[in-house]
Design a protein around this motif. Structure first.
Motif, PDB file in Angstrom:
ATOM      1  N   ARG A  67       0.827  -1.203   0.000  1.00 34.49           N
ATOM      2  CA  ARG A  67       0.000   0.000   0.000  1.00 34.49           C
ATOM      3  C   ARG A  67       0.865   1.258   0.000  1.00 34.49           C
ATOM      4  N   ARG A  68       0.224   2.365  -0.296  1.00 35.07           N
ATOM      5  CA  ARG A  68       0.950   3.627  -0.422  1.00 35.07           C
ATOM      6  C   ARG A  68       0.365   4.680   0.509  1.00 35.07           C
ATOM      7  N   ILE A  69       1.207   5.605   0.854  1.00 35.83           N
ATOM      8  CA  ILE A  69       0.737   6.745   1.638  1.00 35.83           C
ATOM      9  C   ILE A  69       0.792   7.983   0.748  1.00 35.83           C
ATOM     10  N   ILE A  85      -2.443   9.891   3.933  1.00 35.98           N
ATOM     11  CA  ILE A  85      -3.593   8.990   3.886  1.00 35.98           C
ATOM     12  C   ILE A  85      -3.140   7.673   3.269  1.00 35.98           C
ATOM     13  N   LEU A  86      -3.618   6.598   3.851  1.00 32.06           N
ATOM     14  CA  LEU A  86      -3.211   5.276   3.392  1.00 32.06           C
ATOM     15  C   LEU A  86      -4.201   4.781   2.334  1.00 32.06           C
ATOM     16  N   VAL A  87      -3.683   4.415   1.165  1.00 27.73           N
ATOM     17  CA  VAL A  87      -4.541   3.911   0.089  1.00 27.73           C
ATOM     18  C   VAL A  87      -3.979   2.579  -0.403  1.00 27.73           C
ATOM     19  N   ASP A  88      -4.800   1.840  -1.186  1.00 30.43           N
ATOM     20  CA  ASP A  88      -4.343   0.518  -1.633  1.00 30.43           C
ATOM     21  C   ASP A  88      -3.277   0.620  -2.706  1.00 30.43           C
ATOM     22  N   SER A  89      -3.519   1.502  -3.700  1.00 31.82           N
ATOM     23  CA  SER A  89      -2.506   1.707  -4.727  1.00 31.82           C
ATOM     24  C   SER A  89      -2.799   3.006  -5.451  1.00 31.82           C
ATOM     25  N   VAL A  90      -1.764   3.575  -6.037  1.00 29.23           N
ATOM     26  CA  VAL A  90      -1.936   4.822  -6.771  1.00 29.23           C
ATOM     27  C   VAL A  90      -1.898   4.501  -8.259  1.00 29.23           C
TER      28      VAL A  90
END
Lengths: 175, 729
Positions: free
Chosen positions: A108-110, A123-128
């Motif tokens: 995951r990415r921030i 913010i933590l997201v699954d992928s950009v």
């Protein structure tokens, strides 16, 4: 094509319920040079859906890294990371939006956002996915679901991208 | 007087007095330099606004006026008449500008810059003891006076330029006249709106017209005007100031029987354009219906002509250069110091902190390399290099810290002045003694220390020191004495303010505290506890309230201000003998020594200056008292609190041996139980950025070498909460 979309009128009816800030975003970001007015959006995936944030609000994208838990905080607050001399809080966006949440994994990415008053938040997201230049006419105000965190919707072919108002999405838990 | 000073070298009579004078002058220059610098800045801002098209900000003028006023007062206090007179003339000019009596382009206004330069020169001369050139100053003052006089008649000219019936001008009130001038200054267009109303309905019509004008400008004056109107009608003339041109104004005021006439526009061509809106009305003399629209074009035209005039006037009045090279000299700073924004130093400090963190990472790498037999040699070399780096970094760190450090003397000088002023007002003879003026503190702390310290000294002057009669009756010397002593103890500075006054009446405090419901009547408090009630809000033991101090607010604010800086304040007092207020402060806020502790998988940093001691504690050593865990510490019960419980940490091991970190905040003690102690580190405390603004018990975070953030414990919150809970139980 957008004009004929059945959802359009329904959305228009909900104009009143528009989250604050959306109107501002609507007015600004006008591309004066080109004939087509576009908005640059950073598109990312969260729990299988596409979301986006105005590119201007994004400071950087970093990999998931070791986080220090913050005590006495609600569960959407994941903790803090050290980022080149700054200590930045990271928020579990899925939890903020009331989505089902998986355990965080390393892929995951921030997304590090910045705003007024020297505010910085991760913010933590699954992928950009990408930066997408969305034609202005493909963007519609969203129905005021949740608490207005999704302020607008961008239609891209068959896909709908939810555009987040980060101030509302992150400000909400604070209230 | 400065003039007398100039021939002191030949006299050499009273060397000691001269020395005091020189010291006083230095004191004055230090203070005045800052005022002067601010004036320079403000004046150049003013210059910019004057050159630009925008309006001049009245606040800026007020600010310069206040600076001049402060300077005048300061000069008066030090008996420096020349500078005082000059500052007074500054006030005159600025007052004139403020009230619109003097134009910004007048010669008087232009003299402000030169005057400031002269002030700077005078101060250099003071600082160097060269004796000031009173003659040059006097000549300049006369020049200012002349310029102020010259500026005065100029303003009637601008009204003369209006294409308007002079009887109308004479009918204006002083305020209306001022507004009119002001509007012309600001480059607004002035119009005259003549309108005829039915007498029966003129009020409505007039107010409708006025509000239409207000949408685009200002109604300077409303005057019933003479003219051959029928008896059933009444004619009014509205003098209007607006930013829009006459054509547009005409469109806006499209009412029947209304004429809009331009009497002044910014290009100075007054009265050339006018037109009727309604053909039924008499036509104006020129009759050219709005063909030449007025143009708003900033400060061009009339005002620039004006300034050219003023320039030449100013240069023709230019004063003789006092003392050869002094003009060049004035460009240099008087004292050899650089003033730097403290935030820049903070940034520098943060960078140094970051470097320290990188160094930690390198030395970690060196250790890893050294343990592997294949890279052991390189590892050892790297370790050596890292040590050298470490040494240099420590030096850099202390140098940067040094820059932030300022001697307490600055505050002491302020206190002397407060004393001089107050003893006059109070009619008391008081000696103020200082020691430890060279003790250095972080600039930020010094800034925040001024107010509390001034308050404490005022309190002593006002309340503690008795009148001369009282003192003599008590067998004390007539003059009261306040001793202020600063001394460094480790990472702290201790400042004592000691007076030989009447001391604090502990019984009076008890009575007052009971009255205020702060304590109950049967509460047994020690002397020290009663004294420290003086720091609670709303407790003032003096019956009368004076303007200097003593409304029962103050000491509580003193305490909270000091607590914000991580300091504390304590009181000791002997009745009839005097009171001592003791302030303890950390030397710097920027870098702290921190103890790293671990519980479960989580690490925290504790500022070492709050740690009294640490010790290993076996589970069977922990006792219970009133439902709380306590430890017998050399015969005294020590309240315990487990870090794992405090912050709900998973994986804490309470069954095993713990370490107690004994924390002290003022007189409160708490033993914080942790799983492990992980040593001491330099820590740069940083604010946590994000949606959650503050967390009880956490004062910030610091970065460790391995890219992780570590939270810094807010000792006063943790100790305070634990003790309060205990007392409540």
């Amino acid at each position: 094509m957008n004009e004929s979309h059945p959802q359009r009128s329904k959305l228009d009816a909900n104009w009143e319920g528009l989250a604050r800030g959306a109107a501002d975003a609507w007015m600004s970001d006008v591309d004066e040079s080109g004939s087509e007015i576009c908005r640059e959006l950073l598109v990312f995936e969260l729990e299988g859906s596409a979301y986006a944030i105005a590119v201007e609000r994004v400071r950087e994208i970093i990999r998931m890294r070791e986080m220090t838990r913050l005590p006495r905080c609600p569960d959407w607050m994941l903790g803090v990371i050290a980022l080149r001399g700054e200590v930045v809080e990271v928020v579990d966006l899925a939890k903020c939006l009331g989505l089902a949440v998986r355990e965080p994994d390393r892929s995951r990415r921030i997304i590090v956002l910045h705003g007024d008053f020297d505010r910085v938040t991760g913010i933590l997201v699954d992928s950009v996915s990408e930066v997408y230049r969305a034609p202005e006419e493909s963007i519609m105000p969203a129905q005021s679901l949740d608490f207005g965190a999704v302020s607008e919707v961008c239609r891209r072919g068959e896909q709908f991208i939810s555009i987040l108002d980060p101030d509302i999405a992150l400000g909400f838990p604070n209230v | 007087m400065a003039a007398e000073k100039s021939n002191r070298k030949s006299q050499g009579s009273d060397a000691k007095a001269e020395k005091t004078k020189a010291k006083e002058n230095h004191e004055f220059v230090t203070e005045a330099e800052e005022i002067l610098e601010r004036m320079f800045e403000d004046l150049s801002d003013l210059q910019e606004q004057r050159n630009g098209a925008g309006e001049i900000n009245p606040d800026l003028v007020n600010q310069i006026f206040r600076s001049a006023h402060t300077l005048k007062g300061l000069a008066g206090m030090f008996g420096l008449d020349t500078i005082g007179h000059l500052a007074h003339r500054f006030e005159d000019i600025l007052d004139g500008l403020r009230l619109g009596r003097i134009s910004f382009n007048s010669p008087a206004a232009l003299l402000l810059d030169e005057g400031l330069a002269l002030l700077a020169i005078l101060m250099t001369q003071l600082e160097h003891g060269d004796g000031s050139d009173a003659q040059a100053a006097q000549a300049f003052i006369e020049q200012i006076d002349a310029a102020i006089d010259a500026s005065a008649p100029q303003r009637t000219d601008e009204l003369d330029a209006l294409d308007i019936d002079s009887s109308l001008l004479r009918a204006l009130t002083e305020y209306e006249e001022h507004r009119l001038r002001e509007s012309i200054h600001r480059g607004r267009n002035i119009g005259l709106v003549d309108s005829v109303f039915e007498i029966s309905a003129f009020e409505e019509g007039l107010s409708e017209l006025s509000s239409a004008v207000r949408e685009v400008g200002e109604v300077v004056s409303t005057l019933p005007s003479p003219g051959d109107a029928p008896e059933s009608e009444i004619r009014f003339s509205l003098l209007v100031a607006t930013d829009i041109d006459a054509g547009e104004l005409r469109e806006r005021l499209d009412y029947p029987d209304t004429i809009v006439q331009s009497v002044w526009n910014v290009s100075g061509a007054a009265g050339s354009t006018s037109a009727t809106v309604d053909d039924a009305m008499p036509v104006d003399p020129n009759g050219s219906a709005g063909e030449a629209p007025l143009v708003v074009d900033g400060s061009d035209g009339a005002s620039s002509e004006e300034s050219t005039d003023a320039d030449s006037l100013a240069s023709s009045l230019s004063w003789s250069n006092p003392g050869g090279a002094s003009e060049l000299e004035s460009l240099r700073s008087i004292s050899e110091t650089v003033r730097v924004d403290i935030r820049k130093l903070d940034e520098l400090m943060n960078l140094v902190g970051d470097l320290v963190i990188q160094r930690n990472a390198i030395s970690g790498l060196a250790t890893r390399l050294a343990t592997d037999s294949q890279t052991a040699k390189i590892g050892a070399e790297l370790a050596k290099t890292s040590k050298n780096l470490d040494r240099k970094l420590k030096e850099l760190q202390s140098r940067v810290l040094d820059v932030r450090m300022v001697p307490l003397r600055q505050i002491f000088e302020k206190l002397s002045r407060v004393n001089r002023r107050l003893r006059r007002d109070l009619g008391k003879e008081i000696e103020l003694e200082f020691s430890g003026a060279d003790t250095e503190l972080d600039k930020l702390i010094v800034e925040q220390l001024v107010d509390p310290l001034v308050h404490i000294v005022r309190n002593s002057l006002d309340h503690a020191i008795e009148s001369a009669e009282e003192r003599l009756a008590a067998g004390k010397p007539e003059a009261g004495r306040i001793r202020i002593n600063a001394v460094q103890r480790g990472n702290h500075i201790v400042i004592e303010v000691e007076d030989d006054g009447r001391g604090m009446d502990v019984e009076a405090i008890r009575v007052r505290a009971i009255e205020n419901g702060m304590i109950s009547e049967d509460e047994a408090l020690t002397r020290g506890e009663l004294l420290n009630l003086a720091f609670e809000a709303g407790l003032s033991t003096r019956d009368e309230v004076s303007s200097i101090s003593g409304r029962g607010v103050g000491m509580d604010i003193v305490r909270s201000n000091l607590a914000e800086m991580g300091g504390m304040v304590e009181l000791a007092s002997t009745e009839g003998r005097g009171t001592t207020v003791t302030i303890t402060l950390p030397i710097t806020l920027a870098i702290i020594q921190a103890l790293i502790v671990r519980t479960g998988t989580e690490r925290f940093a504790i500022p070492i200056n709050s740690v009294l001691e640490t010790m290993a504690v076996e589970p069977d050593e922990i006792g219970r008292s009133e439902g709380r865990e306590v430890l017998n510490l050399r015969g005294e019960p020590l309240l315990l609190r487990r870090l794992g419980e405090e912050f709900e940490i998973e994986g804490a091991s309470p069954e095993e041996r713990q370490f107690a970190v004994v924390l002290g905040m003022g007189e409160q003690r708490l033993g914080l139980l942790v799983d492990r102690l992980e040593g001491q580190r330099d820590a740069v405390i940083k604010p946590i950025k994000g949606p959650i603004q503050s967390i009880r018990g956490i004062s910030g975070a610091t970065e460790l070498g391995d890219h992780g953030a570590i939270l810094v414990i807010d000792v006063s919150a943790i100790v305070g909460d634990a003790v309060r809970r205990w007392e409540a139980a």
